[in-house]
Scaffold this motif. Structure first.
Motif, short mmCIF file in Angstrom:
data_model
loop_
_atom_site.label_atom_id
_atom_site.label_comp_id
_atom_site.label_asym_id
_atom_site.label_seq_id
_atom_site.Cartn_x
_atom_site.Cartn_y
_atom_site.Cartn_z
N ILE A 164 0.85 -1.19 0.00
CA ILE A 164 0.00 0.00 0.00
C ILE A 164 0.89 1.24 0.00
N ALA A 165 0.33 2.31 -0.53
CA ALA A 165 1.06 3.57 -0.61
C ALA A 165 0.94 4.35 0.69
N PRO A 166 1.94 5.15 1.03
CA PRO A 166 1.78 6.07 2.15
C PRO A 166 0.58 6.98 1.87
N PRO A 167 -0.10 7.45 2.90
CA PRO A 167 -1.30 8.26 2.70
C PRO A 167 -1.11 9.48 1.80
N THR A 168 0.07 10.11 1.86
CA THR A 168 0.27 11.32 1.06
C THR A 168 0.61 11.03 -0.40
N PHE A 169 0.71 9.77 -0.79
CA PHE A 169 0.93 9.40 -2.19
C PHE A 169 -0.16 9.98 -3.09
N ALA A 170 -1.34 10.18 -2.53
CA ALA A 170 -2.47 10.72 -3.30
C ALA A 170 -2.16 12.10 -3.88
N VAL A 171 -1.17 12.80 -3.34
CA VAL A 171 -0.82 14.12 -3.86
C VAL A 171 -0.34 14.01 -5.32
N ILE A 172 0.27 12.90 -5.68
CA ILE A 172 0.72 12.71 -7.06
C ILE A 172 -0.46 12.80 -8.01
N LEU A 173 -1.54 12.13 -7.66
CA LEU A 173 -2.73 12.12 -8.51
C LEU A 173 -3.47 13.44 -8.47
N SER A 174 -3.61 14.01 -7.27
CA SER A 174 -4.37 15.26 -7.17
C SER A 174 -3.66 16.41 -7.86
N MET A 175 -2.34 16.50 -7.72
CA MET A 175 -1.60 17.60 -8.36
C MET A 175 -1.65 17.48 -9.89
N ARG A 176 -1.59 16.26 -10.41
CA ARG A 176 -1.73 16.09 -11.86
C ARG A 176 -3.10 16.56 -12.33
N ALA A 177 -4.12 16.26 -11.56
CA ALA A 177 -5.48 16.67 -11.93
C ALA A 177 -5.65 18.18 -11.84
N HIS A 178 -4.96 18.81 -10.90
CA HIS A 178 -5.03 20.27 -10.76
C HIS A 178 -4.56 20.98 -12.02
N ILE B 113 -10.52 10.80 -6.21
CA ILE B 113 -9.72 9.72 -6.78
C ILE B 113 -10.50 8.42 -6.65
N THR B 114 -10.71 7.76 -7.79
CA THR B 114 -11.46 6.51 -7.81
C THR B 114 -10.72 5.49 -8.68
N THR B 115 -11.11 4.23 -8.55
CA THR B 115 -10.62 3.23 -9.48
C THR B 115 -11.32 3.46 -10.82
N VAL B 116 -10.80 2.87 -11.88
CA VAL B 116 -11.46 3.03 -13.18
C VAL B 116 -12.86 2.43 -13.17
N GLU B 117 -13.11 1.52 -12.22
CA GLU B 117 -14.45 0.93 -12.07
C GLU B 117 -15.39 1.81 -11.25
N GLY B 118 -14.86 2.88 -10.63
CA GLY B 118 -15.69 3.81 -9.88
C GLY B 118 -15.64 3.67 -8.37
N GLU B 119 -14.81 2.80 -7.83
CA GLU B 119 -14.69 2.66 -6.38
C GLU B 119 -13.96 3.87 -5.81
N ARG B 120 -14.55 4.52 -4.80
CA ARG B 120 -13.92 5.67 -4.17
C ARG B 120 -12.68 5.23 -3.40
N VAL B 121 -11.58 5.98 -3.61
CA VAL B 121 -10.32 5.66 -2.95
C VAL B 121 -9.90 6.80 -2.03
N CYS B 122 -9.93 8.03 -2.52
CA CYS B 122 -9.46 9.17 -1.72
C CYS B 122 -10.10 10.46 -2.21
#
Length: 153
Positions: free
Chosen positions: A54-68, A127-136
């Motif tokens: 599993i990723a450290p909790p702050t790994f989500a910043v990679i995805l959120s910053m790209r989306a920004h 942030i969700t899976t491609v199937e739509g499951e909520r992740v963060c």
């Protein structure tokens, strides 16, 4: 120039899928000096009840910053990114990000405020899976210094 208030409530289309790999998780854990075996050892992660590392909790910043980027680069908003500082970041995890996930991120403009000559832009990345499951859910506050016309609440 102040930010366009009509952007409040705007949602941008989901990003292209991001495939989370074990090596990316390990590199991120190394960068933040997190030596937990859950980020490196598949057997340790499985023993803890996860299907893979599993990723450290702050790994989500990679995805959120790209989306920004879709908002930051939208010329209609009027954001001068050279004046932006990152004011705040919060994560609400619905489940851990794990190796093998294919994730997409949809970004929303939740609020724009002016204070003391600065614009405050609140962005929410779902942030969700491609199937739509909520992740963060990642919420960020960006401060554009010296861009607002005046003070308002």
């Amino acid at each position: 120039m102040p930010l366009d208030q009509s952007f409040i409530g705007r949602e941008y289309p989901p990003s292209q899928p991001y495939e989370v790999g074990r090596e990316k998780i390990r590199e991120f854990a190394d960068a933040i000096k997190d030596d937990s075996p859950l980020h490196r050892d598949p057997e340790a992660a499985k023993a803890a009840g996860y299907p893979d590392v599993i990723a450290p909790p702050t790994f989500a910043v990679i995805l959120s910053m790209r989306a920004h980027d879709s908002i930051v680069q939208d010329p209609q908003l009027g954001l001068d990114y050279s004046r932006v500082v990152h004011g705040q970041q919060e994560f609400v995890h619905h489940r851990p990000i794990q190796a093998g996930d294919r994730l997409v991120t949809a970004v929303h403009v939740d609020d724009i405020k002016e204070r003391a000559g600065n614009d405050f832009l609140t962005l929410r990345a779902e942030i969700t899976t491609v199937e739509g499951e909520r992740v963060c859910t990642a919420t960020a506050l960006l401060v554009a210094r010296g861009t607002a016309e005046g003070e308002s609440e």
